[in-house]
Every structure is written in C-alpha cells, then in structure tokens.
Design a protein around this motif. Structure first.
Motif, PDB file in Angstrom:
ATOM      1  N   GLN A   1      48.226 -40.117  67.478  1.00  0.00           N
ATOM      2  CA  GLN A   1      47.695 -38.794  67.699  1.00  0.00           C
ATOM      3  C   GLN A   1      46.598 -38.563  66.465  1.00  0.00           C
ATOM      4  OE1 GLN A   1      47.803 -37.066  70.709  1.00  0.00           O
ATOM      5  NE2 GLN A   1      46.448 -35.847  69.638  1.00  0.00           N
ATOM      6  N   ALA A   2      47.342 -38.651  65.098  1.00  0.00           N
ATOM      7  CA  ALA A   2      46.362 -38.212  63.988  1.00  0.00           C
ATOM      8  C   ALA A   2      45.075 -39.175  63.914  1.00  0.00           C
ATOM      9  CB  ALA A   2      47.061 -38.512  62.841  1.00  0.00           C
ATOM     10  N   VAL A   3      45.175 -40.578  64.485  1.00  0.00           N
ATOM     11  CA  VAL A   3      43.930 -41.289  64.743  1.00  0.00           C
ATOM     12  C   VAL A   3      43.066 -40.826  65.543  1.00  0.00           C
ATOM     13  CG1 VAL A   3      43.078 -43.677  65.195  1.00  0.00           C
ATOM     14  CG2 VAL A   3      44.801 -43.361  63.615  1.00  0.00           C
ATOM     15  N   PHE A   4      43.592 -40.580  66.911  1.00  0.00           N
ATOM     16  CA  PHE A   4      42.849 -40.029  67.888  1.00  0.00           C
ATOM     17  C   PHE A   4      41.859 -38.682  67.561  1.00  0.00           C
ATOM     18  CE2 PHE A   4      42.288 -37.395  71.934  1.00  0.00           C
ATOM     19  CZ  PHE A   4      41.508 -38.182  72.458  1.00  0.00           C
ATOM     20  N   ASP A   5      42.831 -37.922  66.589  1.00  0.00           N
ATOM     21  CA  ASP A   5      42.065 -36.423  66.409  1.00  0.00           C
ATOM     22  C   ASP A   5      41.107 -36.732  65.463  1.00  0.00           C
ATOM     23  OD1 ASP A   5      43.918 -35.145  68.055  1.00  0.00           O
ATOM     24  OD2 ASP A   5      45.408 -34.664  66.419  1.00  0.00           O
ATOM     25  N   GLU A   6      41.433 -37.746  64.487  1.00  0.00           N
ATOM     26  CA  GLU A   6      40.312 -38.043  63.746  1.00  0.00           C
ATOM     27  C   GLU A   6      38.916 -38.457  64.298  1.00  0.00           C
ATOM     28  OE1 GLU A   6      39.648 -40.978  59.745  1.00  0.00           O
ATOM     29  OE2 GLU A   6      41.654 -40.308  60.214  1.00  0.00           O
ATOM     30  N   LEU A   7      39.421 -39.591  65.184  1.00  0.00           N
ATOM     31  CA  LEU A   7      38.036 -39.916  66.037  1.00  0.00           C
ATOM     32  C   LEU A   7      37.233 -38.916  66.730  1.00  0.00           C
ATOM     33  CD1 LEU A   7      39.546 -43.423  67.006  1.00  0.00           C
ATOM     34  CD2 LEU A   7      37.907 -43.046  65.276  1.00  0.00           C
ATOM     35  N   VAL A   8      37.959 -38.101  67.363  1.00  0.00           N
ATOM     36  CA  VAL A   8      37.369 -37.082  68.172  1.00  0.00           C
ATOM     37  C   VAL A   8      36.473 -36.040  67.255  1.00  0.00           C
ATOM     38  CG1 VAL A   8      37.867 -35.103  69.586  1.00  0.00           C
ATOM     39  CG2 VAL A   8      38.925 -36.922  70.181  1.00  0.00           C
ATOM     40  N   GLU A   9      37.341 -35.805  66.083  1.00  0.00           N
ATOM     41  CA  GLU A   9      36.634 -34.789  65.230  1.00  0.00           C
ATOM     42  C   GLU A   9      35.122 -35.358  64.566  1.00  0.00           C
ATOM     43  OE1 GLU A   9      37.477 -32.880  60.814  1.00  0.00           O
ATOM     44  OE2 GLU A   9      39.076 -33.435  62.130  1.00  0.00           O
ATOM     45  N   GLN A  10      35.210 -36.548  64.296  1.00  0.00           N
ATOM     46  CA  GLN A  10      34.097 -37.469  63.765  1.00  0.00           C
ATOM     47  C   GLN A  10      32.872 -37.494  64.920  1.00  0.00           C
ATOM     48  OE1 GLN A  10      34.935 -41.487  62.680  1.00  0.00           O
ATOM     49  NE2 GLN A  10      33.308 -41.648  61.286  1.00  0.00           N
ATOM     50  N   ALA A  11      33.500 -37.751  66.008  1.00  0.00           N
ATOM     51  CA  ALA A  11      32.378 -37.654  67.017  1.00  0.00           C
ATOM     52  C   ALA A  11      31.823 -36.353  67.287  1.00  0.00           C
ATOM     53  CB  ALA A  11      33.082 -38.105  68.353  1.00  0.00           C
TER      54      ALA A  11
ATOM     55  N   ASP B   1      27.735 -35.431  66.763  1.00  0.00           N
ATOM     56  CA  ASP B   1      27.228 -34.489  67.848  1.00  0.00           C
ATOM     57  C   ASP B   1      26.355 -33.459  67.215  1.00  0.00           C
ATOM     58  OD1 ASP B   1      27.820 -36.643  69.640  1.00  0.00           O
ATOM     59  OD2 ASP B   1      29.360 -35.277  70.610  1.00  0.00           O
ATOM     60  N   ASP B   2      27.092 -32.938  66.504  1.00  0.00           N
ATOM     61  CA  ASP B   2      26.603 -31.433  65.754  1.00  0.00           C
ATOM     62  C   ASP B   2      25.649 -31.866  64.936  1.00  0.00           C
ATOM     63  OD1 ASP B   2      28.559 -30.081  66.824  1.00  0.00           O
ATOM     64  OD2 ASP B   2      29.905 -29.873  65.232  1.00  0.00           O
ATOM     65  N   LYS B   3      25.610 -32.675  64.221  1.00  0.00           N
ATOM     66  CA  LYS B   3      24.403 -33.352  63.286  1.00  0.00           C
ATOM     67  C   LYS B   3      23.248 -33.562  63.961  1.00  0.00           C
ATOM     68  CE  LYS B   3      27.068 -35.130  59.436  1.00  0.00           C
ATOM     69  NZ  LYS B   3      27.242 -36.293  58.789  1.00  0.00           N
ATOM     70  N   SER B   4      23.389 -34.346  65.095  1.00  0.00           N
ATOM     71  CA  SER B   4      22.300 -34.589  66.142  1.00  0.00           C
ATOM     72  C   SER B   4      21.543 -33.432  66.683  1.00  0.00           C
ATOM     73  CB  SER B   4      22.676 -35.730  67.059  1.00  0.00           C
ATOM     74  OG  SER B   4      23.409 -35.296  67.974  1.00  0.00           O
ATOM     75  N   ALA B   5      22.464 -32.435  67.210  1.00  0.00           N
ATOM     76  CA  ALA B   5      22.053 -31.288  67.633  1.00  0.00           C
ATOM     77  C   ALA B   5      21.384 -30.511  66.781  1.00  0.00           C
ATOM     78  CB  ALA B   5      23.314 -30.755  68.312  1.00  0.00           C
ATOM     79  N   LYS B   6      21.450 -30.353  65.390  1.00  0.00           N
ATOM     80  CA  LYS B   6      20.981 -29.440  64.357  1.00  0.00           C
ATOM     81  C   LYS B   6      19.628 -30.252  63.885  1.00  0.00           C
ATOM     82  CE  LYS B   6      25.041 -27.393  62.815  1.00  0.00           C
ATOM     83  NZ  LYS B   6      26.139 -27.354  61.673  1.00  0.00           N
ATOM     84  N   GLN B   7      19.465 -31.469  63.819  1.00  0.00           N
ATOM     85  CA  GLN B   7      18.183 -32.150  63.513  1.00  0.00           C
ATOM     86  C   GLN B   7      16.885 -31.483  64.653  1.00  0.00           C
ATOM     87  OE1 GLN B   7      18.869 -36.281  63.552  1.00  0.00           O
ATOM     88  NE2 GLN B   7      19.955 -36.145  61.186  1.00  0.00           N
ATOM     89  N   PRO B   8      15.877 -31.359  63.883  1.00  0.00           N
ATOM     90  CA  PRO B   8      14.774 -30.734  64.945  1.00  0.00           C
ATOM     91  C   PRO B   8      14.199 -32.166  65.440  1.00  0.00           C
ATOM     92  CG  PRO B   8      14.238 -30.818  62.510  1.00  0.00           C
ATOM     93  CD  PRO B   8      15.636 -31.007  62.629  1.00  0.00           C
ATOM     94  N   VAL B   9      13.968 -31.878  66.768  1.00  0.00           N
ATOM     95  CA  VAL B   9      13.400 -33.047  67.436  1.00  0.00           C
ATOM     96  C   VAL B   9      11.916 -33.018  67.085  1.00  0.00           C
ATOM     97  CG1 VAL B   9      12.561 -33.750  69.899  1.00  0.00           C
ATOM     98  CG2 VAL B   9      14.585 -32.449  69.368  1.00  0.00           C
ATOM     99  N   THR B  10      11.301 -34.378  66.636  1.00  0.00           N
ATOM    100  CA  THR B  10      10.079 -34.648  66.287  1.00  0.00           C
ATOM    101  C   THR B  10       9.303 -35.357  67.258  1.00  0.00           C
ATOM    102  OG1 THR B  10      10.700 -36.402  65.134  1.00  0.00           O
ATOM    103  CG2 THR B  10      10.553 -34.577  63.825  1.00  0.00           C
ATOM    104  N   THR B  11       8.277 -34.689  67.642  1.00  0.00           N
ATOM    105  CA  THR B  11       7.334 -35.522  68.561  1.00  0.00           C
ATOM    106  C   THR B  11       6.005 -35.988  67.913  1.00  0.00           C
ATOM    107  OG1 THR B  11       6.441 -33.403  69.260  1.00  0.00           O
ATOM    108  CG2 THR B  11       8.333 -34.197  70.436  1.00  0.00           C
TER     109      THR B  11
END
Length: 90
Positions: free
Chosen positions: A61-71, A75-85
């Motif tokens: 369960q701890a390993v699963f929770d850590e993997l979900v948190e990392q994912a 996702d948060d990092k990729s959503a915060k980065q501005p999209v460059t065109t």
C-alpha cells in the motif's frame, strides 16, 4: 620365558585397550564438532533467511501510494508549464 610372554600379552592388552579408548575419545570429539558445526550452520541459515525476508518485504500500500503521488506530481508539473507554440516563439 612364560613370565615374559605373560608380560608381553598384558602389555598388548593394555596398549590395545588404551588405543580403543583413544579412538572412542576421537569419535566423541568428532561427533561433538559435527554437532556444533551443524548447529551453527542451521542458526546462520535461519538468521540469513530472516534477514533476506525482512529486507525484501515491503508495504504494498505504501509503495502504491508513493507511485500515485509521484504520478500526480508529474501531472501537476506538466499542467503548470506554459504551452509553447511556434507562434509564441517567433
């Protein structure tokens, strides 16, 4: 002459019985060493198995929770980065 033969026979009997006793002692020592080594090997094996099982066991369960948190962080990092065109770059 008979007296010499009797002394020689007695000497051989004493020597033979001493040799038999020495062999019995050797066998006792060998048996004792064998038992001690066997006991040590069994104990070391049990300790090794316990050590390996402790090092390999983990909380799924701890390993699963850590993997979900990392994912989620990825996702948060990729959503915060501005999209460059190409239009924004030029």
């Amino acid at each position: 002459m008979k007296h010499s033969i009797k002394i020689a026979m007695a000497s051989l009997l004493v020597l033979g019985s001493t040799q038999v006793h020495a062999n019995e002692v050797d066998l006792d020592v060998t048996d004792m060493i064998t038992k001690n080594v066997k006991s040590y090997v069994n104990q070391a094996t049990a300790e090794f198995k316990q050590s390996v099982s402790q090092s390999l066991s983990f909380d799924a369960q701890a390993v699963f929770d850590e993997l979900v948190e990392q994912a989620q962080q990825d996702d948060d990092k990729s959503a915060k980065q501005p999209v460059t065109t190409e239009a924004n770059v030029k």
